[in-house]
Scaffold this active site. Structure first.
Site, short mmCIF file in Angstrom:
data_model
loop_
_atom_site.label_atom_id
_atom_site.label_comp_id
_atom_site.label_asym_id
_atom_site.label_seq_id
_atom_site.Cartn_x
_atom_site.Cartn_y
_atom_site.Cartn_z
N SER A 59 -47.00 -79.27 65.36
CA SER A 59 -46.57 -79.98 66.57
C SER A 59 -45.16 -80.47 66.32
O SER A 59 -44.96 -81.43 65.57
CB SER A 59 -47.49 -81.15 66.87
OG SER A 59 -48.77 -80.70 67.23
N LYS A 61 -48.24 -79.64 74.40
CA LYS A 61 -48.78 -80.54 73.38
C LYS A 61 -48.22 -81.95 73.53
O LYS A 61 -48.96 -82.94 73.45
CB LYS A 61 -48.48 -80.00 71.97
CG LYS A 61 -48.91 -80.90 70.82
CD LYS A 61 -50.42 -81.01 70.68
CE LYS A 61 -50.89 -82.11 69.73
NZ LYS A 61 -50.78 -81.79 68.32
N LYS A 115 -45.78 -90.15 65.60
CA LYS A 115 -44.84 -89.04 65.40
C LYS A 115 -44.79 -88.16 66.66
O LYS A 115 -43.72 -87.80 67.14
CB LYS A 115 -45.29 -88.20 64.19
CG LYS A 115 -44.40 -86.99 63.91
CD LYS A 115 -45.19 -85.78 63.41
CE LYS A 115 -45.18 -84.66 64.43
NZ LYS A 115 -45.99 -83.51 64.09
#
Lengths: 297, 297
Positions: free
Chosen positions: A95, A170, A238
């Site tokens: 990701s 995502k 993150k």
């Protein structure tokens, strides 16, 4: 059987690589550590560099922590790019930043390779059980080429659009999950402080428009004060940073994403970074306890 | 068959009263207007005041816009309290302030009556179809007494706790619905601005932890730019105001509720108050268009 270079044997990558080996594929592995040494016993081949792993591989899968890791493994010294066969397919399942992804895809294509971004959700349980959601960006032809591999790893597999679109999906996923957890936390905190049983509230609300998988699963964790991950706040932070960066690049104002990222920063500062993301509730609770204390002085 | 006084024959109250009449109950109605005059044809009895409607009624149901309306109808001149029979049950199905609700319940009990707060969700469609969610605060004995009536009006019927708990659950519901709509809006706006098809993103995300009824229903509305209500922003804004007031009274900091209420204020200012609450997307989009324009000068 496909010759696959698999780079990144962490919490997610290791069980994913194992599933591919058990399905009969040949895996070339780089940076095998103690926690992933069983992959060699199962038939995986250890290679001394990403470049050597990539040499002769038809597919190169990356499962790495963040954008700079992917850049380093692809284009750094001894990286994938220097060993990549003509026509080979790089699949980045990490990701990472959607904008950087477009640049990486362009560079790989310029070297005669193909590129899919294919980040996942579903966590370690999904990686072990082969039930990940996989959000893919790239050409339909390459998507179809990778599909038999994706089907070993996941259940809900979608081609979203061109390169970068998988990472955008995502990021969108992580925004919705974070903001729903935050919303459920605000609602249950209000109920708790008003002296109303949060479990009764959760149960009643599941039947209506407030229903979500977050209210079902994370709502229950908040009620049980059971914050073992699951998905750790520091990892979600993150991902939400990726969202904030993408928003900045697109000149978008996403106020609740920004505010919730700030709460996740606070959660990490408070020592809750390794707890499940539902522990965002504790940060909200602590903030209000502080405010109440200041209000009463 | 129960003698029921039903006060408040608006968008929600009118079809609810109709369902009760059709189920065979005797309804005493106050403030019958043209839009509700068919209730008289069906057998409802028009009364000149709330007090007269309440006289001799076993149950008094209120379905009113806001806290001051309930206070006025209960305790104002010619109000319910002045006509209430000993042992009669007041059921307030309006969505109003939880703290005021506790006070109203206390006053009704002091006059020898009983009280349930029983706000609903599910909108006009739920009111017509008898599929409302009903969140109830009060004594179990009174809940059981009201249950046969609730079952004519709704499907998902829950006793949450003591008086006020129903209103707290409703406020919690409206927080989660608002913050989920806002979160879905931020995610789909990011996808749209990044050039990724929001419908593909929505479809992919429905299979994972981002799943919610809001992503299903309101996500589709946002994608279709189809903002006919549904539930109007101005009504949700009123409910979120109740949440903000309750938070203030409890010395709670609910940052995303506060921010989303501000967005709803802006939506009303922008002339979108009568559109569905999913039109919050437009406010977010307009804000970013403005920021981008300022950024580029």
């Amino acid at each position: 059987m496909t010759e696959i270079a698999f780079i990144g044997l962490g919490t997610m990558g290791c069980p994913m690589a194992e599933r591919l080996i058990r399905a009969g594929h040949t895996l070339r592995l780089n940076r095998v550590k103690e926690a992933s040494s069983h992959l060699i016993a199962l038939g995986g081949r250890a290679e001394a560099s990403a470049a050597l792993a990539a040499e002769g591989a038809e597919v190169v899968i990356l499962m790495l922590p963040d954008t700079p890791d992917v850049e380093q493994v692809l284009f750094g010294a001894g990286g994938v790019a220097s060993g990549l066969s003509r026509g080979a397919l790089v699949i980045d399942m990490s990701s990472i930043d959607p904008v950087a992804t477009r640049e990486f895809a362009k560079r790989v294509r310029e070297q005669g390779g193909h590129y899919l971004d294919a980040p996942v959700s579903g966590g370690e349980i999904g990686a072990k059980g082969g039930t990940l959601s996989i959000m893919v960006g790239g050409e339909a032809e390459q998507f179809n080429r990778a599909l038999p591999l994706f089907e070993i790893l996941g259940k809900n597999i979608n081609l979203i659009g061109e390169n970068g679109a998988g990472q955008v999906a995502k990021v969108a996923n992580q925004i919705i999950v974070a903001l729903t957890i935050e919303g459920v936390s605000e609602a249950l905190l209000l109920a708790q402080r008003a002296g109303v049983a949060p479990d009764k509230v959760r149960q009643a609300l599941l039947g209506g428009f407030a229903q979500s998988r977050i209210l079902e699963v994370h709502g229950q964790r908040i009620i049980d004060k059971s914050f073992a991950p699951g998905f750790a706040i520091r990892l979600h932070r993150k991902d939400l940073n990726l969202a904030a960066n993408a928003a900045r690049a697109l000149q978008l104002d996403l106020p609740n994403t920004t505010a919730t990222l700030k709460m996740m920063d606070d959660a990490v500062t408070q020592g809750n970074g390794d707890r499940d993301h539902s522990a965002l509730f504790l940060t909200l609770e602590a903030k209000s306890a502080q405010d109440a204390a200041q209000g009463s002085t």
